[in-house]
Design a protein around this motif. Structure first.
Motif, PDB file in Angstrom:
ATOM      1  N   HIS A 123      17.600  52.191  59.397  1.00 54.10           N
ATOM      2  CA  HIS A 123      17.753  53.443  58.659  1.00 54.10           C
ATOM      3  C   HIS A 123      18.140  53.202  57.194  1.00 54.10           C
ATOM      4  N   PHE A 126      16.627  55.596  54.443  1.00 56.46           N
ATOM      5  CA  PHE A 126      17.185  56.948  54.526  1.00 56.46           C
ATOM      6  C   PHE A 126      18.578  56.990  53.906  1.00 56.46           C
ATOM      7  N   VAL A 127      19.415  56.019  54.247  1.00 53.40           N
ATOM      8  CA  VAL A 127      20.785  56.004  53.720  1.00 53.40           C
ATOM      9  C   VAL A 127      20.775  55.756  52.218  1.00 53.40           C
ATOM     10  N   THR A 130      19.658  59.014  50.497  1.00 52.27           N
ATOM     11  CA  THR A 130      20.720  60.015  50.627  1.00 52.27           C
ATOM     12  C   THR A 130      21.899  59.676  49.726  1.00 52.27           C
ATOM     13  N   LEU A 335      25.800  60.578  59.156  1.00 51.29           N
ATOM     14  CA  LEU A 335      24.399  60.964  59.084  1.00 51.29           C
ATOM     15  C   LEU A 335      23.493  59.895  59.664  1.00 51.29           C
ATOM     16  N   ASP A 336      23.838  58.649  59.432  1.00 53.11           N
ATOM     17  CA  ASP A 336      23.034  57.532  59.930  1.00 53.11           C
ATOM     18  C   ASP A 336      22.981  57.531  61.455  1.00 53.11           C
ATOM     19  N   VAL A 339      22.051  62.000  62.960  1.00 54.27           N
ATOM     20  CA  VAL A 339      20.818  62.718  62.625  1.00 54.27           C
ATOM     21  C   VAL A 339      19.640  62.011  63.281  1.00 54.27           C
ATOM     22  N   PHE A 341      15.877  60.569  64.175  1.00 55.46           N
ATOM     23  CA  PHE A 341      14.947  59.847  63.307  1.00 55.46           C
ATOM     24  C   PHE A 341      13.938  60.799  62.672  1.00 55.46           C
ATOM     25  N   TRP A 343      14.412  64.016  61.829  1.00 54.59           N
ATOM     26  CA  TRP A 343      15.075  64.704  60.718  1.00 54.59           C
ATOM     27  C   TRP A 343      15.363  63.756  59.567  1.00 54.59           C
ATOM     28  N   GLN A 344      15.649  62.515  59.870  1.00 52.87           N
ATOM     29  CA  GLN A 344      15.877  61.542  58.797  1.00 52.87           C
ATOM     30  C   GLN A 344      14.622  61.372  57.946  1.00 52.87           C
ATOM     31  N   ARG A 345      13.469  61.344  58.585  1.00 55.41           N
ATOM     32  CA  ARG A 345      12.219  61.224  57.816  1.00 55.41           C
ATOM     33  C   ARG A 345      12.006  62.443  56.932  1.00 55.41           C
ATOM     34  N   LEU A 348      14.492  62.239  54.146  1.00 54.79           N
ATOM     35  CA  LEU A 348      14.098  61.137  53.265  1.00 54.79           C
ATOM     36  C   LEU A 348      13.032  61.595  52.277  1.00 54.79           C
TER      37      LEU A 348
END
Length: 551
Positions: A123, A126-127, A130, A335-336, A339, A341, A343-345, A348
């Motif tokens: 991830h 994404f992190v 963010t 969040l890592d 949330v 995967f 929603w992370q996309r 992102l």
């Protein structure tokens, strides 16, 4: 086949992570290269610090000058000796472009260290995205902590050093790092990081003390690093100047008022973290209990940081930076892991679009400020010229433009009641340093609209008038010396007719005396003009008459 696709997706995300860091570094460099010096600390730090502000500024020529200057700084300004020693050395001996490049590289390192500390490897992109959104688009004080060279030493550089230590603590656990010698290299880093900034060092030292008392750190072999950090923090807190500034004759009511302003307007990531914790309490209470138990020392540090914001007595944006920074690390960890995967996309993609769209208007407002500085600097370089006409940005150009200027631009020349220097006062220490830097005996700064009108119209400002930007009152005077007193005689005001917020800050008296820091007499076109800053709204809305009392 499914395994091959998953491996390819991870490789793509990994490559995307490094490409994003590269793009972030380039973008930060383009913003930092438009950094313009201010007439405040950027001028002061080029000269020796003196306990007597009335003394003539002395240039720094040698390492001995630098060390003696920082000795005075530690005793009279604040205790961040390593930080300001480095800052003053860079401002005096290093070209600005080198510092601006270093700040850009360190911002990339900051993001990478945040990812290393908070994210699963799958991830990381994404992190990273963010983290950049929170640091650059959400947190307050971006202009004074990340996009101002001197501010970056106090915040960006200290944050990077602290994160290097925290990542090192993870790798030292178990004692293997000490046997191979790598852990010993972290000892001086821990000491210097602890002697960084009180708003971060004190909260972390309190958290480290609880870890030491638990006894677990001794078994893990990281106790020496925690003790070294706390020793650096002790030297920071031993500065008499630090406690002098903390006292600063601010009443408890004033402290709480400033703290409330900070909590409402300047602390932002903390509220996002609290919202995330509330969501966990509602949906996944077992996970919340496990999270709070695992990060108990971090939340203790966060509580101490909030206490500093509330009671320090200052409502500057950067005061809230480290509170939000600690909250940012905890929020990203949540969040890592919480949330999905999918929603992370989505987040992102949204984050990358936001950063890309925001970059161009941010760069434009910084370029406008840089161009205005170049115009002023050309006048400052003219031999014999003492009056510098500065172009101020147009106001009310739209809420977005105003927001971007307030959030990302440090104006080189500013006027107003809360300004830390007075450009129209040649005796101000900042103005004396600026004059010395450009080889002049004295130098005065005024808005260009005032200068143009005063030079071309001998009848201008026969009575008090505000400049075009509503920051300064100007009136022609026959006295070349500044008045002994400036009094605002005020109309009566009915408190019951005010809103609750206005009532809270209402001025109760009928006369307000302006501090002598906020007024002076300026010579323009062979005539003299008394110049004074417009007071705060609770005074300004009640002004009936401005009265000057001469010596």
């Amino acid at each position: 086949m499914a395994g091959t696709k998953a491996t390819g997706r991870r490789a793509l995300l990994g490559n995307g992570y490094w490409l994003f860091l590269l793009a972030t570094g380039v973008a930060m460099l383009l913003l930092n290269l438009l950094d313009a010096p201010t007439l405040s600390d950027d001028m002061l730090y080029r000269f020796k610090w003196s306990a007597d502000e009335q003394a003539a500024p002395e240039t720094i020529e040698t390492l001995g000058d630098l060390l003696s200057s920082q000795g005075v700084h530690y005793l009279c300004v604040n205790g961040r000796l390593p930080v300001h020693l480095l800052a003053q050395a860079c401002l005096v001996f290093v070209p600005p472009v080198v510092v601006q490049t270093a700040n850009s590289v360190l911002f990339v390192l900051l993001v990478h260290l945040i990812v290393s500390l908070t994210a699963h490897s799958r991830h990381s992109l994404f992190v990273a995205v963010t983290a950049c959104c929170l640091l650059l688009l959400v947190m307050q004080g971006v202009r004074t902590t990340l996009l101002w060279s001197l501010g970056a030493f106090n915040y960006l550089w200290v944050a990077v050093a602290t994160l290097c230590l925290l990542v090192g603590l993870q790798r030292c656990a178990g004692g293997a790092a000490w046997r191979c010698g790598w852990g010993w290299l972290l000892l001086p880093l821990a000491f210097v990081a602890g002697w960084g900034h009180e708003a971060l060092s004190l909260p972390l030292s309190v958290a480290f003390a609880t870890l030491l008392l638990s006894g677990r750190t001794w078994r893990l072999g990281v106790a020496p690093l925690l003790l070294a950090y706390m020793a650096g923090c002790c030297l920071l807190l031993l500065s008499p100047a630090l406690w002098g500034r903390a006292g600063d004759a601010v009443s408890m009511q004033g402290r709480l008022m400033s703290g409330a302003i900070n909590l409402v307007f300047n602390v932002r990531v903390l509220w996002l973290l609290l919202a995330a914790l509330l969501w966990l309490w509602w949906r996944r209470r077992a996970m919340l209990a496990d999270h709070l138990r695992h990060f108990r020392p971090a939340y203790l540090a966060l509580a101490v940081a909030v206490g500093i914001v509330v009671f320090c007595g200052s409502n500057l944006e950067r005061v809230a930076f480290y509170t939000d920074f600690i909250a940012l690390l905890l929020l990203l960890h949540l969040l890592d892991r919480q949330v999905s995967f999918g929603w992370q996309r989505r987040l992102l993609c949204a984050g990358i679009v936001l950063l890309a769209v925001a970059f161009f208007p941010i760069r434009q407002v910084r370029k406008d400020n840089y161009d205005r500085w170049l115009l002023a600097e050309r006048q400052m370089e003219e031999p014999g010229r003492q009056l510098i006409a500065v172009t101020l940005p147009e106001r009310n150009m739209g809420w977005l433009t105003d927001y971007l200027r307030n959030h990302y631009v440090n104006p080189s020349v500013d006027f107003g009641f809360y300004c830390s220097y007075m450009g129209f006062n040649a005796t101000d220490i900042n103005m004396r340093c600026a004059a010395r830097l450009y080889g002049k005996e004295r130098m005065v700064f005024m808005p260009d609209d005032v200068v143009r009108r005063a030079e071309t119209d001998s009848l201008a400002y026969s009575d008090f008038e505000l400049d075009a930007h509503g920051l300064l009152y100007v009136r022609r005077t026959s006295h070349p010396a500044a008045p002994a007193q400036v009094l605002f005689l005020l109309n009566d005001e009915d408190p019951s007719a005010l809103s609750p917020l206005q009532r809270l800050v209402a001025y109760r008296d009928s006369v307000y005396e302006l501090d002598n820091f906020n007024y002076d007499v300026v010579a323009i076109g062979g005539r003299h003009y008394v110049v004074l800053t417009k007071p705060t709204t609770n005074i300004y809305r009640r002004i009936r008459e401005i009265k000057l009392i001469d010596n």
